[in-house]
Scaffold this active site. Structure first.
Site, PDB file in Angstrom:
ATOM      1  N   SER A  37      44.766  20.182  59.078  1.00  0.00           N
ATOM      2  CA  SER A  37      44.013  21.725  59.483  1.00  0.00           C
ATOM      3  C   SER A  37      43.902  21.598  60.697  1.00  0.00           C
ATOM      4  CB  SER A  37      42.774  21.331  59.341  1.00  0.00           C
ATOM      5  OG  SER A  37      41.672  20.645  59.434  1.00  0.00           O
ATOM      6  N   ASP A 343      33.166  26.533  62.728  1.00  0.00           N
ATOM      7  CA  ASP A 343      32.770  26.216  61.581  1.00  0.00           C
ATOM      8  C   ASP A 343      31.713  24.851  61.698  1.00  0.00           C
ATOM      9  OD1 ASP A 343      34.581  24.280  61.450  1.00  0.00           O
ATOM     10  OD2 ASP A 343      35.729  24.884  59.673  1.00  0.00           O
ATOM     11  N   HIS A 346      35.950  22.937  63.302  1.00  0.00           N
ATOM     12  CA  HIS A 346      37.380  23.242  63.019  1.00  0.00           C
ATOM     13  C   HIS A 346      36.797  24.584  64.725  1.00  0.00           C
ATOM     14  CE1 HIS A 346      38.353  22.668  59.303  1.00  0.00           C
ATOM     15  NE2 HIS A 346      39.140  21.861  59.862  1.00  0.00           N
TER      16      HIS A 346
END
Length: 387
Positions: A37, A343, A346
């Protein structure tokens, strides 16, 4: 002489046209990206549209800096790979599953990174931790996708080898999720440590295979300081734990990340010895981020926000395990650019931008990154090979 000079100019002009003007900015024709990610620019989003058992977890408010769309990036805006592409004069690198099958796909780069991807096979993670990964998209599988897509990118073996040699290969970050899955369910760090050599070996194996395929410049990131993440601070936080008095990060988790990074660097040094014509760059994600945690005011942050998530629903670090950003929780802070964490897992666009500058315009790559062609690349696949 005039004729020879003119033909050389014409051939060079064609090369400039072909590369989209990249020679004005540096060496690299494209970026080939693998990872999770931290680098995914939309693969998981597309895969969720294809497969019923794949869940896309980075919908709105993720991507809010991209007007009118959720791009599939797990941040509020651009990632390190986006800033890198822009700095090299390349377009933002498209996800593999967004353009698969298109004619000539990927000539200026393809991104194979997937949210939730691991270095080790997903079956290993599932069996060892009884934890189902987001998708079976290990680094081995991503490499297989890359091999399959080469027929759409280049014409023959020689062309493909030349293309790979003129590409900047970004190896992640990858490996973080091999640890994040067990950490997310509260596994003790000392029970996770034994898999570090396996994770590093999986990364090294992929690098070696890419070198055999013709890769000449590879960027290999280390892991971020895990002990500074709001998720880790929330799940493992305790009065019994040791915290860094300067940063407030959890010491043993950062030492774990350093253990991974040191082992990775040792293995990279060995590859350099065996492949002197390959430029293998270690990207120090850990210290490029730690410098901000240690001196937040120098970078425009404050101590009351530096360890908190921007998008979150309560708790000391604005991270709630049962109400994650983008799922049940869509509460976003007023000023994302004043937060490092987006978040709790991340980072924000501003954090990625600062890391990019520290890496590619600063001292946090080993050896120092240059947008110009390494000497080995010039000799083997430089302009002269096209003229």
């Amino acid at each position: 002489m005039a004729s020879s000079s003119g033909s050389r100019f014409f051939a060079g002009f064609l090369v400039v046209l072909f590369s989209g003007g990249l020679y004005a900015n540096g060496c690299y024709l494209s970026i080939i990206s693998f990872g999770d990610s931290i680098a995914d620019t939309g693969n998981l989003k597309q895969l969720a549209l294809i497969y019923d058992d794949v869940v896309f977890i980075c919908g709105p408010p993720y991507g809010q800096n991209f007007i009118g769309q959720s791009t599939g990036r797990c941040s509020n805006g651009r990632l390190i790979i986006d800033f890198l592409a822009e700095s090299l004069g390349l377009p933002l690198i498209p996800p593999y599953f967004n353009s698969k099958g298109s004619s000539g796909v990927g000539r200026q780069g393809v991104n194979y990174a997937v949210v939730g991807a691991t270095a080790l096979d997903a079956s290993f993670i599932e069996a060892k931790w009884s934890e189902r990964s987001v998708i079976n998209a290990s680094i081995k599988i991503q490499l297989a996708w890359f091999k399959q897509s080469l027929s759409s990118i280049c014409d023959n073996g020689s062309d493909c080898r030349n293309f790979i040699g003129r590409s900047l290969i970004l190896m992640g970050e990858i490996g973080g999720n091999d640890y994040n899955y067990p950490l997310s369910v509260g596994q003790p760090i000392d029970e996770i440590e034994p898999i570090v050599p396996l994770v590093v070996d999986a990364i090294i194996s992929t690098i070696n295979e890419l070198i055999v395929m013709g890769a000449r410049t590879l960027i290999v990131p280390g892991n971020f300081p895990l002990g500074c993440l709001p998720r880790i601070l929330t799940i493992y936080g305790s009065d019994k734990e040791e915290y860094d008095p300067i940063t407030g990060c959890m010491t043993k988790f950062n030492k774990f990340a350093e253990y991974h990074n040191k082992m990775l660097q040792t293995k990279l040094n060995h590859i350099r010895e065996l492949n002197p014509n390959v430029t293998l760059i270690y990207a120090d994600y850990y210290n490029s981020l730690m410098q901000i945690y240690r001196s937040p005011y120098e970078y425009g942050f404050t101590n009351d926000k530096i360890l908190k998530a921007c998008c979150g629903c309560g708790g000391p670090f604005n991270f709630n395990v049962s109400m994650l950003c983008g799922e049940l929780c869509k509460t976003v802070c007023d000023e994302p650019d004043t937060y490092l964490s987006w978040d709790g897992i991340h980072l924000t666009e501003i954090a990625y931008k600062l890391i990019f500058k520290s890496l590619f315009q600063g001292p946090y790559t080993i050896p120092e990154f240059s947008p110009l062609c390494p000497a080995s690349s010039q000799a083997e696949v430089g302009l002269s090979s096209y003229i």
